[in-house]
Design a protein around this motif. Structure first.
Motif, PDB file in Angstrom:
ATOM      1  N   ASP A 167      -0.383  10.453  -7.768  1.00 37.55           N
ATOM      2  CA  ASP A 167      -0.433  10.004  -9.165  1.00 37.55           C
ATOM      3  C   ASP A 167      -0.693   8.503  -9.235  1.00 37.55           C
ATOM      4  OD1 ASP A 167       1.297   8.902 -11.700  1.00 37.55           O
ATOM      5  OD2 ASP A 167       0.322  10.827 -12.111  1.00 37.55           O
ATOM      6  N   GLU A 168      -1.757   8.103  -9.997  1.00 37.38           N
ATOM      7  CA  GLU A 168      -2.118   6.695 -10.109  1.00 37.38           C
ATOM      8  C   GLU A 168      -0.993   5.882 -10.739  1.00 37.38           C
ATOM      9  OE1 GLU A 168      -5.056   4.994  -9.118  1.00 37.38           O
ATOM     10  OE2 GLU A 168      -5.195   6.830  -7.944  1.00 37.38           O
ATOM     11  N   GLY A 169      -0.269   6.501 -11.659  1.00 36.79           N
ATOM     12  CA  GLY A 169       0.860   5.798 -12.275  1.00 36.79           C
ATOM     13  C   GLY A 169       1.933   5.446 -11.267  1.00 36.79           C
ATOM     14  N   ASP A 170       2.163   6.360 -10.295  1.00 35.90           N
ATOM     15  CA  ASP A 170       3.141   6.069  -9.237  1.00 35.90           C
ATOM     16  C   ASP A 170       2.696   4.874  -8.401  1.00 35.90           C
ATOM     17  OD1 ASP A 170       4.738   8.144 -10.029  1.00 35.90           O
ATOM     18  OD2 ASP A 170       3.956   9.572  -8.552  1.00 35.90           O
ATOM     19  N   VAL A 171       1.390   4.824  -8.075  1.00 38.72           N
ATOM     20  CA  VAL A 171       0.856   3.707  -7.289  1.00 38.72           C
ATOM     21  C   VAL A 171       0.982   2.406  -8.073  1.00 38.72           C
ATOM     22  CG1 VAL A 171      -1.192   2.751  -6.163  1.00 38.72           C
ATOM     23  CG2 VAL A 171      -0.740   5.209  -6.043  1.00 38.72           C
ATOM     24  N   ASP A 172       0.672   2.435  -9.353  1.00 41.32           N
ATOM     25  CA  ASP A 172       0.779   1.230 -10.176  1.00 41.32           C
ATOM     26  C   ASP A 172       2.218   0.722 -10.224  1.00 41.32           C
ATOM     27  OD1 ASP A 172      -1.920   1.308 -10.707  1.00 41.32           O
ATOM     28  OD2 ASP A 172      -1.701   2.367 -12.614  1.00 41.32           O
ATOM     29  N   ARG A 173       3.159   1.633 -10.367  1.00 38.47           N
ATOM     30  CA  ARG A 173       4.575   1.211 -10.383  1.00 38.47           C
ATOM     31  C   ARG A 173       4.990   0.662  -9.022  1.00 38.47           C
ATOM     32  NH1 ARG A 173       4.692   5.594 -13.958  1.00 38.47           N
ATOM     33  NH2 ARG A 173       4.982   7.118 -12.288  1.00 38.47           N
ATOM     34  N   PHE A 174       4.484   1.286  -7.968  1.00 36.52           N
ATOM     35  CA  PHE A 174       4.741   0.829  -6.606  1.00 36.52           C
ATOM     36  C   PHE A 174       4.213  -0.598  -6.433  1.00 36.52           C
ATOM     37  CE2 PHE A 174       3.668   0.882  -1.980  1.00 36.52           C
ATOM     38  CZ  PHE A 174       4.906   1.249  -1.469  1.00 36.52           C
ATOM     39  N   PRO A 215      10.319  -0.328  -0.383  1.00 39.89           N
ATOM     40  CA  PRO A 215       9.743   0.906   0.189  1.00 39.89           C
ATOM     41  C   PRO A 215       8.361   0.629   0.757  1.00 39.89           C
ATOM     42  CG  PRO A 215       9.549   0.912  -2.207  1.00 39.89           C
ATOM     43  CD  PRO A 215      10.360  -0.300  -1.849  1.00 39.89           C
ATOM     44  N   TYR A 216       8.077   1.190   1.924  1.00 42.45           N
ATOM     45  CA  TYR A 216       6.783   0.946   2.558  1.00 42.45           C
ATOM     46  C   TYR A 216       5.914   2.201   2.590  1.00 42.45           C
ATOM     47  CZ  TYR A 216       5.344  -3.540   4.399  1.00 42.45           C
ATOM     48  OH  TYR A 216       4.827  -4.805   4.529  1.00 42.45           O
ATOM     49  N   CYS A 217       6.371   3.295   1.977  1.00 46.75           N
ATOM     50  CA  CYS A 217       5.566   4.506   1.959  1.00 46.75           C
ATOM     51  C   CYS A 217       5.993   5.368   0.777  1.00 46.75           C
ATOM     52  CB  CYS A 217       5.699   5.284   3.269  1.00 46.75           C
ATOM     53  SG  CYS A 217       7.388   5.859   3.626  1.00 46.75           S
ATOM     54  N   ILE A 218       5.134   6.325   0.438  1.00 37.36           N
ATOM     55  CA  ILE A 218       5.416   7.255  -0.649  1.00 37.36           C
ATOM     56  C   ILE A 218       5.300   8.670  -0.106  1.00 37.36           C
ATOM     57  CG2 ILE A 218       4.619   8.164  -2.869  1.00 37.36           C
ATOM     58  CD1 ILE A 218       3.649   5.446  -3.615  1.00 37.36           C
ATOM     59  N   ASN A 219       6.337   9.490  -0.289  1.00 34.68           N
ATOM     60  CA  ASN A 219       6.265  10.885   0.119  1.00 34.68           C
ATOM     61  C   ASN A 219       5.274  11.627  -0.770  1.00 34.68           C
ATOM     62  OD1 ASN A 219       8.142  10.986   2.256  1.00 34.68           O
ATOM     63  ND2 ASN A 219       9.819  10.847   0.783  1.00 34.68           N
ATOM     64  N   ASN A 240       0.848  -1.189   0.000  1.00 35.02           N
ATOM     65  CA  ASN A 240       0.000   0.000   0.000  1.00 35.02           C
ATOM     66  C   ASN A 240       0.892   1.250   0.000  1.00 35.02           C
ATOM     67  OD1 ASN A 240      -3.059  -0.548   0.354  1.00 35.02           O
ATOM     68  ND2 ASN A 240      -2.076  -2.044   1.711  1.00 35.02           N
ATOM     69  N   PRO A 241       0.460   2.321  -0.637  1.00 38.52           N
ATOM     70  CA  PRO A 241       1.296   3.547  -0.708  1.00 38.52           C
ATOM     71  C   PRO A 241       1.145   4.391   0.554  1.00 38.52           C
ATOM     72  CG  PRO A 241      -0.711   3.871  -1.982  1.00 38.52           C
ATOM     73  CD  PRO A 241      -0.757   2.455  -1.482  1.00 38.52           C
ATOM     74  N   TRP A 242       1.596   3.868   1.701  1.00 39.10           N
ATOM     75  CA  TRP A 242       1.421   4.557   2.969  1.00 39.10           C
ATOM     76  C   TRP A 242       2.053   5.946   2.939  1.00 39.10           C
ATOM     77  CZ3 TRP A 242      -2.050   2.085   5.628  1.00 39.10           C
ATOM     78  CH2 TRP A 242      -2.141   0.688   5.530  1.00 39.10           C
ATOM     79  N   ASP A 243       1.450   6.849   3.675  1.00 34.74           N
ATOM     80  CA  ASP A 243       1.985   8.208   3.817  1.00 34.74           C
ATOM     81  C   ASP A 243       3.216   8.151   4.719  1.00 34.74           C
ATOM     82  OD1 ASP A 243       2.535  10.856   4.434  1.00 34.74           O
ATOM     83  OD2 ASP A 243       0.417  11.425   4.543  1.00 34.74           O
ATOM     84  N   CYS A 244       4.330   8.625   4.234  1.00 35.36           N
ATOM     85  CA  CYS A 244       5.579   8.536   5.009  1.00 35.36           C
ATOM     86  C   CYS A 244       5.531   9.376   6.286  1.00 35.36           C
ATOM     87  CB  CYS A 244       6.762   8.975   4.149  1.00 35.36           C
ATOM     88  SG  CYS A 244       7.172   7.785   2.843  1.00 35.36           S
TER      89      CYS A 244
END
Length: 412
Positions: free
Chosen positions: A373-380, A357-361, A325-329
């Motif tokens: 950005d949905e593309g960032d989540v998809d790559r994540f 990585p466990y979060c996205i800034n 999951n793209p957790w908030d850092c």
């Protein structure tokens, strides 16, 4: 490994071991090239496990009338019959002969690699079977009444081209425990098509968007419901299925859950919502399980969660799969502390190796109109899925331990 694949590997081993070309060869299993060879075999009284056809698809495929060509009443020890790449059409010349085989010792009837697009009433003799596998036979339709009166414990219609499950087309006897219709093109299941005795229902890898309430309303004995890899954006009504042990709706488009869906399910051991589109921090409040299970795994892996609200949530005896999951850092370190001791095995592996990585800034405070950005989540997600394959993050082995004795042996 799927049972049909296991059988084919066994057949390959047998072919290699005998290394000869003849009509009916005897090794671990008796192999007959054609139905005529099977019918003319010298010692029908000793046959116990038989394969008709060719594993490699090199034999002649013919139209078959099971009533006329099998004559199962003549085989007093035949427990397993496999028909592989041997049929290009099912026929029925006479009606009213189905009951002649009710005394047959046949327990496993397996057909694979054949071509019969339609199954109609009287195509298959009435048999009391532990398993009827019709996986991988190019089936497009099972007509109403075709298998209604058959006494089968485990029916597998996977890897075909079914689009609709017609009313009263499948066994409705109390003997049916397991039904698998995986990897088809299902878009609709008609009311009155599923036996109330079912304990395991697998409908994964289809094109289902919804299941009408009436379809599941009588399945009160159901312990496993697998709906993964479909097109659901809402959960079918399942709150009455109080005996559920495993509920899997992973790989769909679920974004919200109805409250109290799992409130009365005291036997739950796995709820799998992984690979959906859930983003609400209140998701664990929605799941709201009764907390009476000795252990419960809830998978929310590979969704779109940025944070979790845990104020009104009891995590007692629960393990959470939250990786991907793209957790908030900014909030992840505190959330990680609250979740300590409740991580799934996969989360523990990913957290301990420090490579993922466990979060996205994401500075939403500075740019309030901006969005992740949905593309960032998809790559994540893609990064985690690639690592998932090598990390041994598989719930299936435990799943079948939990469901024993419904599923016996190695079933994946």
């Amino acid at each position: 490994m799927p049972f049909s694949n296991y059988i084919l590997i066994l057949i390959t081993t047998v072919f290699i071991s005998i290394g000869v070309n003849c009509k009916c060869s005897q090794s671990f299993i008796t192999i007959c090239d054609t139905f005529e060879d099977f019918k003319n075999h010298d010692d029908s009284d000793t046959l116990s496990e038989v394969m008709i056809g060719s594993e490699y698809g090199t034999g002649t495929m013919t139209s078959v009338d099971f009533m006329e060509q099998l004559k199962l009443s003549s085989y007093h020890k035949l427990s397993t019959l496999m028909i592989v790449h041997a049929i290009n059409k099912l026929e029925v010349r006479r009606y009213g002969y189905q009951c002649r085989y009710t005394g047959s010792p046949l327990q496993f009837f397996i057909l694979h690699g054949n071509i019969f697009k339609t199954i109609e009433p009287h195509h298959f003799p009435l048999l009391r079977l532990k398993k009827l596998s019709l996986a991988g036979n190019n089936i497009e339709q099972v007509k109403s009444g075709a298998l209604k009166n058959h006494e089968i414990e485990n029916l597998d219609l996977s890897h075909n081209f079914l689009e609709v499950v017609e009313s009263e087309s499948l066994p409705l006897q109390d003997s049916l425990i397991i039904l698998s219709i995986r990897n088809n093109n299902l878009t609709h299941i008609e009311h009155g098509s599923l036996s109330p005795s079912l304990q395991s229902l697998n409908l994964d890898h289809n094109k289902l968007r919804y299941i009408e309430n009436e379809v599941l309303e009588n399945l009160l004995s159901l312990k496993e419901l697998t709906l993964s890899h479909n097109n659901f954006n809402v959960i079918p009504k399942i709150s009455h299925l109080k005996k559920l042990v495993v509920f899997d709706i992973s790989y769909n488009a679920i974004s919200t859950l109805k409250e109290d869906t799992f409130k009365n399910m005291d036997d739950l051991k796995l709820v799998d919502f992984s690979n959906n589109r859930i983003s609400s921090a209140s998701v664990l409040e929605w799941i709201n399980t009764p907390g009476k299970q000795p252990s419960l795994t809830v998978s929310l892996a590979l969704n779109r969660l940025r944070d979790l609200i845990l104020d009104n949530v009891s995590l007692q005896n629960q393990a959470l799969a939250l990786y991907g999951n793209p957790w908030d850092c900014n909030t992840w370190p505190q959330l990680k502390m609250k979740l300590a001791g409740h991580e799934s095995e996969c989360d523990s592996k990913f957290l301990s190796n420090g490579n993922m990585p466990y979060c996205i800034n994401f500075r939403a405070a500075l740019y309030p109109l901006s969005r992740l950005d949905e593309g960032d989540v998809d790559r994540f997600h893609d990064t985690f899925r690639k690592s998932e394959r090598t990390a041994g993050c598989v719930l299936a082995p435990k799943k079948y331990e939990w469901l024993y004795p419904i599923h016996k042996g190695c079933v994946v």
